[in-house]
Scaffold this motif. Structure first.
Motif, short mmCIF file in Angstrom:
data_model
loop_
_atom_site.label_atom_id
_atom_site.label_comp_id
_atom_site.label_asym_id
_atom_site.label_seq_id
_atom_site.Cartn_x
_atom_site.Cartn_y
_atom_site.Cartn_z
N LYS A 135 0.83 -1.20 0.00
CA LYS A 135 0.00 0.00 0.00
C LYS A 135 0.86 1.25 0.00
N ALA A 136 1.92 1.25 0.79
CA ALA A 136 2.80 2.41 0.86
C ALA A 136 3.41 2.72 -0.50
N GLU A 137 3.83 1.69 -1.21
CA GLU A 137 4.49 1.89 -2.50
C GLU A 137 3.51 2.30 -3.59
N LYS A 138 2.26 1.84 -3.48
CA LYS A 138 1.28 2.15 -4.52
C LYS A 138 0.52 3.44 -4.26
N ARG A 193 6.17 8.89 -0.53
CA ARG A 193 7.28 8.52 0.35
C ARG A 193 6.89 7.28 1.15
N PRO A 194 7.04 6.10 0.57
CA PRO A 194 6.60 4.86 1.22
C PRO A 194 7.25 4.63 2.58
N ASP A 195 8.53 4.99 2.71
CA ASP A 195 9.24 4.74 3.96
C ASP A 195 8.61 5.48 5.14
N GLU A 196 7.98 6.62 4.86
CA GLU A 196 7.37 7.40 5.94
C GLU A 196 6.24 6.61 6.61
N LEU A 197 5.36 6.01 5.81
CA LEU A 197 4.27 5.22 6.37
C LEU A 197 4.80 4.01 7.13
#
Length: 321
Positions: free
Chosen positions: A33-36, A40-44
């Motif tokens: 979900k973060a990547e899609k 900034r996926p790393d933040e989530l």
């Protein structure tokens, strides 16, 4: 793509081993979900690790004086809105709460547990804290009693017909989650000690995986119920003597995460109109009042209309107009 009914079948009929398998997928599904859905996926991922692991430990270490501090309240709101829908006015409002008010009201709320309704009432004294945000605070402080009121979980429970973010609806949600907790823990071969928060996380994981990457659910062991099983995240029926009958027509539609992200209104701003909060606050002092008024004055008319409109119950089975 799997529909809401698939996760509903999993919630109603899944056994402890199946729930455990799905729960172990949570980090992977969160990353998907973060990547899609995030720039900034790393933040989530970092925020979620803090919320799920570090925050509960901090609260527990405070023992009988369990409470939250201002920084933790702000960070929890950031986690909630990063995993869900972002509304800047809510982020501002929680920051306006004084450190003293945060400590007092969260301490009062945690002492009310396991009476969830009284705990929710105490937390609602804080600015920007509605039922859903309050459930996030309670799930961190007492995961054995309170689940987080995630939209995805509400959408997956057939008995919950609409989403209106009220305390009454949250208590109804808790009742369904607790029933599943008892069912899973009553199994003779249950190896895990299920809590409302763990069940909620498994339900969220199944729903999001079904929407974004259903092949992750291919390995779910065994059957879900006596007549249904899960394959590729899709619930199917075993053949029966009536298998040659024409399938029943369905006029209903289901809503996925795309429609949730686009159309879901802020539950906290809907249920707690901002205007009354801006003008009446004895807990946080006159400085807070003036700063909130300045914020209200600089808001656009569109944001004010959205925030002050009374909450509306949203049907899960109809498309947004």
């Amino acid at each position: 793509m799997a529909s809401v009914k698939d996760t509903a079948s999993f919630f109603a009929n899944g056994n402890s081993k199946q729930f455990e398998y799905v729960l172990k997928l949570y980090p992977q599904v969160l990353k998907v979900k973060a990547e899609k859905r995030h720039k900034r996926p790393d933040e989530l991922i970092k925020l979620d690790d803090w919320y799920q692991n570090e925050l509960p430990k901090r609260i527990k270490q405070r023992g009988k004086d369990a409470h939250m501090v201002h920084e933790e309240l702000v960070q929890t709101m950031k986690w909630k809105q990063t995993r869900g829908k972002y509304y800047p006015q809510l982020s501002y409002l929680v920051k306006v709460n004084t450190p003293r008010a945060v400590m007092q009201e969260t301490r009062k709320a945690f002492r009310k547990l396991p009476n969830i309704e009284q705990a929710i009432t105490a937390l609602s004294n804080l600015k920007g804290v509605g039922t859903t945000m309050a459930s996030a605070l309670l799930a961190a402080a007492a995961p054995e009693s309170a689940p987080f009121m995630a939209d995805e979980c509400l959408m997956a429970i057939p008995e919950i017909e609409g989403i209106d973010y009220t305390t009454k609806e949250y208590l109804n949600f808790v009742t369904h989650i607790q029933a599943t907790v008892r069912r899973l823990n009553a199994e003779h071969d249950a190896s895990a000690n299920w809590s409302p928060h763990r069940v909620e996380l498994a339900l969220w994981t199944h729903y999001v995986a079904s929407e974004l990457q259903p092949d992750l659910l291919q390995g779910v062991p065994g059957e879900v119920g006596s007549k249904n099983h899960v394959a590729n995240g899709i619930a199917t029926l075993e053949p029966s003597d009536d298998s040659n009958l024409e399938p029943a027509a369905s006029n209903g539609t289901t809503r996925g995460l795309d429609s949730l992200d686009e159309s879901t209104r802020s539950e906290d701003s809907l249920e707690k109109p901002i205007t009354p909060i801006l003008t009446n606050d004895e807990t946080n002092g006159s400085d807070s009042q003036s700063s909130i008024k300045r914020f209200a004055d600089c808001d656009s008319s569109e944001e004010q209309t959205e925030s002050s409109e009374p909450g509306r119950k949203r049907s899960k089975n109809s498309e947004d107009e």
